[in-house]
Scaffold this motif. Structure first.
Motif, mmCIF file in Angstrom:
data_model
loop_
_atom_site.group_PDB
_atom_site.id
_atom_site.type_symbol
_atom_site.label_atom_id
_atom_site.label_comp_id
_atom_site.label_asym_id
_atom_site.label_seq_id
_atom_site.Cartn_x
_atom_site.Cartn_y
_atom_site.Cartn_z
ATOM 1 N N UNK A 230 34.289 36.232 38.968
ATOM 2 C CA UNK A 230 33.521 35.545 39.982
ATOM 3 C C UNK A 230 32.091 35.924 40.286
ATOM 4 N N UNK A 231 30.978 35.220 40.165
ATOM 5 C CA UNK A 231 29.669 35.622 40.222
ATOM 6 C C UNK A 231 29.414 36.196 41.460
ATOM 7 N N UNK A 232 28.678 37.628 41.608
ATOM 8 C CA UNK A 232 28.228 38.149 42.846
ATOM 9 C C UNK A 232 29.261 39.411 43.025
ATOM 10 N N UNK A 233 30.313 39.398 42.475
ATOM 11 C CA UNK A 233 31.647 40.291 42.612
ATOM 12 C C UNK A 233 31.527 41.249 41.463
ATOM 13 N N UNK A 234 32.449 42.284 41.578
ATOM 14 C CA UNK A 234 32.509 43.104 40.485
ATOM 15 C C UNK A 234 34.064 42.953 39.703
ATOM 16 N N UNK A 235 34.611 41.823 40.241
ATOM 17 C CA UNK A 235 36.008 41.338 39.852
ATOM 18 C C UNK A 235 35.947 40.966 38.352
ATOM 19 N N UNK A 236 36.575 41.457 37.360
ATOM 20 C CA UNK A 236 36.462 41.428 35.824
ATOM 21 C C UNK A 236 37.626 41.129 35.204
ATOM 22 N N UNK A 237 37.571 40.808 34.033
ATOM 23 C CA UNK A 237 38.534 40.252 33.001
ATOM 24 C C UNK A 237 39.978 41.321 33.194
ATOM 25 N N UNK A 238 39.832 42.560 33.508
ATOM 26 C CA UNK A 238 40.844 43.334 33.529
ATOM 27 C C UNK A 238 41.963 43.093 34.683
ATOM 28 N N UNK A 239 41.293 42.363 35.652
ATOM 29 C CA UNK A 239 42.332 41.530 36.586
ATOM 30 C C UNK A 239 43.264 40.715 36.195
ATOM 31 N N UNK A 240 42.755 39.790 35.060
ATOM 32 C CA UNK A 240 43.471 38.907 34.486
ATOM 33 C C UNK A 240 44.515 39.419 33.464
ATOM 34 N N UNK A 241 44.081 40.653 33.060
ATOM 35 C CA UNK A 241 44.903 41.499 31.969
ATOM 36 C C UNK A 241 46.207 41.989 32.863
ATOM 37 N N UNK A 242 45.794 42.263 34.087
ATOM 38 C CA UNK A 242 46.928 42.623 34.977
ATOM 39 C C UNK A 242 47.909 41.820 35.224
ATOM 40 N N UNK A 243 47.368 40.458 35.684
ATOM 41 C CA UNK A 243 48.367 39.352 35.886
ATOM 42 C C UNK A 243 49.158 39.111 34.717
ATOM 43 N N UNK A 244 48.619 39.130 33.690
ATOM 44 C CA UNK A 244 49.538 39.084 32.232
ATOM 45 C C UNK A 244 50.407 39.975 32.095
#
Length: 358
Positions: free
Chosen positions: A193-207
């Protein structure tokens, strides 16, 4: 003795899943007393802890940033815990995953390739798994207690990290600060999400949550883990190898912790520092048990514990509370969770009168 502890012949399954709620409620009640003793308004303190940090889009994104490593590590630990494999060294496995995974960028920092980050994630998992293989070998070969060996290896990993950052991995253009090169764009976790630090690792966590649920509920290895954990003798008669499950539990936990470590250094941190974790590996143990070792429960428990980190920082800034309050919150949740578990599985009797005390 005046009190006698007896194991209940039967206990409520519903209470097993309600005890985390009771533990959280008791923690909140105790925190009211704690904040009052510290001379802080409990209402204001709880607002700063649980509401203010997530009352904006950026705050919600930070919740997932903090929750990502906790969820990844707790998912890995839960698999071992279900098999009675007690991996307490996830913090060290996180560090080694970060070291091994980031080594690809450190030594080949001039390479700009789309394959760099996937390779770093894979190396991170292998680094964490390799570190967990040490207590796995000692357990299966010499019957060494994996709690002690995995925990002691945390301190070895921390020293290796310091050695590298203060030595060969120190950034030559970093004005002699103990830090590595800043990761290049190809080595960074993509921002979701632009303007945040939320990164691809979060998707890895959901996976990881979805994958662990499939593995534990739909596969043979998941069934073997459950059987070995609950009835090892029966598992032996069925032909299940306890040693293989020990290896799998520790390697899987180490691999997930390694991915968490890599996601931190290539995500919000963006380089290797002498300290890359505020204790995620230990907090994840609380997350695993608060989530009842179930992937979905771990997802929500991970976000809750992430909120305690954000709330502690907010309360420190706005109210001047010590940062140690975060650890107190986390410790109280674990204490009350264990206390509730004891009451669910055991009853207390008075020997002198023969009547149940509770």
């Amino acid at each position: 003795m005046l009190l006698k502890i007896e194991k209940r012949a039967e206990y409520s399954r519903a209470m097993i899943y309600l005890t985390p709620v009771f533990a959280l409620a008791l923690t909140l009640l105790t925190s009211v007393v704690l904040f009052t003793l510290l001379g802080v308004s409990p209402v204001e303190a709880l607002y700063n802890f649980f509401i203010l940090p997530i009352n904006s889009e950026y705050g919600l994104s930070e919740l997932f940033v903090k929750g990502t490593p906790l969820i990844l590590i707790a998912i890995g630990l839960s698999v071992g815990f279900k098999a009675n494999v007690w991996n307490i060294g996830a913090e060290g496995q996180l560090i080694m995953g970060a070291i091994v995974g980031s080594s690809l960028f450190i030594y080949f920092h001039e390479i700009d390739s789309v394959f760099l980050l996937p390779a770093m994630i894979l190396l991170g998992a292998l680094g964490g798994a390799a570190w967990a293989a040490i207590p796995a070998f000692l357990k299966t070969r010499f019957n060494a207690n994996e709690i002690l060996t995995s925990l002691m290896l945390v301190y070895v990993a921390e020293q290796i990290l310091s050695l590298l950052v203060l030595g060969p991995w120190r950034d030559p253009d970093g004005f002699n600060f103990p830090e590595s090169r800043t990761f290049s764009e190809s080595a960074d976790m993509p921002i979701l999400i632009a303007g945040t630090r939320m990164h691809f690792g979060t998707l890895l966590a959901f996976m990881a949550v979805f994958g662990a649920w499939i593995m534990m509920s739909k596969t043979l290895i998941g069934f073997q883990i459950k059987v070995i954990g609950s009835a090892p003798t029966a598992g032996g008669y069925a032909g299940f190898s306890q040693k293989k499950i020990i290896w799998f539990g520790l390697l899987f936990g180490g691999g997930m912790a390694g991915i968490a470590g890599l996601s931190e250094v290539s995500g919000p941190i963006d380089q290797i520092l002498p300290s890359i974790s505020p204790g995620y590996g230990f907090t994840a143990i609380i997350v695993a048990f608060l989530g009842r070792l179930h992937p979905v429960g771990i997802l929500f428990a991970g976000l809750l514990m992430a909120l305690t980190y954000l709330g502690g920082e907010t309360a420190q800034i706005n109210l001047g509370l010590p940062v140690a309050v975060t650890g107190v919150f986390q410790g109280m949740i674990l204490f009350y969770l264990l206390a509730c578990d004891v009451l669910v599985h055991y009853r207390f009797r008075l020997n002198s009168f023969g009547k149940a005390a509770s």
